[in-house]
Design a protein around this motif. Structure first.
Motif, mmCIF file in Angstrom:
data_model
loop_
_atom_site.group_PDB
_atom_site.id
_atom_site.type_symbol
_atom_site.label_atom_id
_atom_site.label_comp_id
_atom_site.label_asym_id
_atom_site.label_seq_id
_atom_site.Cartn_x
_atom_site.Cartn_y
_atom_site.Cartn_z
ATOM 1 N N ARG A 30 0.866 -1.175 0.000
ATOM 2 C CA ARG A 30 0.000 0.000 0.000
ATOM 3 C C ARG A 30 0.904 1.226 0.000
ATOM 4 O O ARG A 30 1.933 1.256 0.657
ATOM 5 N N ILE A 31 0.506 2.248 -0.735
ATOM 6 C CA ILE A 31 1.347 3.431 -0.868
ATOM 7 C C ILE A 31 0.823 4.569 0.005
ATOM 8 O O ILE A 31 -0.337 4.581 0.404
ATOM 9 N N GLU A 32 1.706 5.527 0.255
ATOM 10 C CA GLU A 32 1.322 6.741 0.960
ATOM 11 C C GLU A 32 0.682 7.685 -0.051
ATOM 12 O O GLU A 32 1.207 7.891 -1.142
ATOM 13 N N VAL A 33 -0.461 8.241 0.314
ATOM 14 C CA VAL A 33 -1.182 9.143 -0.578
ATOM 15 C C VAL A 33 -1.122 10.549 0.008
ATOM 16 O O VAL A 33 -1.542 10.769 1.148
ATOM 17 N N GLN A 34 -0.582 11.486 -0.751
ATOM 18 C CA GLN A 34 -0.466 12.867 -0.311
ATOM 19 C C GLN A 34 -1.345 13.736 -1.190
ATOM 20 O O GLN A 34 -1.303 13.636 -2.412
ATOM 21 N N VAL A 80 -2.098 13.641 4.348
ATOM 22 C CA VAL A 80 -1.335 12.449 4.013
ATOM 23 C C VAL A 80 -2.015 11.237 4.637
ATOM 24 O O VAL A 80 -2.343 11.245 5.822
ATOM 25 N N ARG A 81 -2.227 10.206 3.802
ATOM 26 C CA ARG A 81 -2.754 8.934 4.297
ATOM 27 C C ARG A 81 -1.647 7.909 4.144
ATOM 28 O O ARG A 81 -1.196 7.634 3.027
ATOM 29 N N ASP A 82 -1.198 7.323 5.253
ATOM 30 C CA ASP A 82 -0.110 6.356 5.192
ATOM 31 C C ASP A 82 -0.650 4.957 4.861
ATOM 32 O O ASP A 82 -1.862 4.762 4.777
ATOM 33 N N PRO A 83 0.240 4.004 4.647
ATOM 34 C CA PRO A 83 -0.213 2.663 4.257
ATOM 35 C C PRO A 83 -1.142 1.987 5.280
ATOM 36 O O PRO A 83 -1.892 1.090 4.925
ATOM 37 N N GLU A 84 -1.112 2.405 6.531
ATOM 38 C CA GLU A 84 -2.009 1.831 7.541
ATOM 39 C C GLU A 84 -3.332 2.594 7.628
ATOM 40 O O GLU A 84 -4.079 2.438 8.582
ATOM 41 N N VAL A 87 -4.537 9.050 8.815
ATOM 42 C CA VAL A 87 -4.577 10.313 8.084
ATOM 43 C C VAL A 87 -4.057 11.431 8.971
ATOM 44 O O VAL A 87 -4.489 11.580 10.115
ATOM 45 N N THR A 88 -3.117 12.205 8.448
ATOM 46 C CA THR A 88 -2.643 13.410 9.128
ATOM 47 C C THR A 88 -2.910 14.588 8.206
ATOM 48 O O THR A 88 -2.733 14.496 6.997
ATOM 49 N N GLN A 89 -3.340 15.675 8.812
ATOM 50 C CA GLN A 89 -3.641 16.873 8.029
ATOM 51 C C GLN A 89 -3.007 18.074 8.695
ATOM 52 O O GLN A 89 -3.102 18.238 9.904
ATOM 53 N N LYS A 90 -2.357 18.905 7.892
ATOM 54 C CA LYS A 90 -1.764 20.151 8.376
ATOM 55 C C LYS A 90 -2.321 21.292 7.554
ATOM 56 O O LYS A 90 -2.596 21.147 6.364
ATOM 57 N N ARG A 91 -2.455 22.432 8.209
ATOM 58 C CA ARG A 91 -3.071 23.593 7.569
ATOM 59 C C ARG A 91 -2.206 24.829 7.845
ATOM 60 O O ARG A 91 -1.663 24.988 8.926
ATOM 61 N N PHE A 92 -2.135 25.704 6.839
ATOM 62 C CA PHE A 92 -1.417 26.961 6.988
ATOM 63 C C PHE A 92 -2.202 28.028 6.235
ATOM 64 O O PHE A 92 -2.615 27.816 5.092
#
Length: 115
Positions: A30-34, A80-84, A87-92
């Motif tokens: 599974r790949i990381e999706v950005q 970013v959604r990692d292979p597991e 989901v992490t989200q950052k905002r600026f």
């Protein structure tokens, strides 16, 4: 009757194959999706009060969201959604007064920015 049995078999097989995506098979890569904007602390540190919109766009790139109801704010969002499937989200966000950068907010803060 045999043709309806064939149709039923094809429909059943299609449903079975479609359900395969629900299961996570061991060993499947599974790949990381950005998604969104890539923003780094080094990019944010280049921002200075008084920069023009054009200069900010050169440093950070095109914002993901330019709100038509609030034209003085640009939002940069990175998800970013990692292979597991975590989901992490950052905002600026950057704020303008006319064409001049006056403030920032979010997960990064420019170094040396006035409080």
């Amino acid at each position: 009757m045999p043709s309806s049995l064939r149709i039923l078999a094809v429909v059943g097989l299609s449903a079975l194959l479609g359900a395969c995506s629900l299961f996570k098979f061991p060993g499947v890569h599974r790949i990381e999706v950005q998604q969104g904007n890539i923003v780094t602390q080094e990019m944010v540190d280049q921002l200075k009060p008084g920069m023009t919109r054009r200069q900010v766009r050169f440093v950070l790139g095109t914002p993901l969201i330019e709100d038509t109801f609030n034209p003085n704010r640009w939002d940069y969002i990175n998800r970013v959604r990692d292979p597991e499937n975590e989901v992490t989200q950052k905002r600026f966000s950057v704020y303008f007064n006319g064409d001049i950068l006056i403030a920032t907010s979010g997960d990064w803060q420019p170094a040396g920015w006035p409080e």
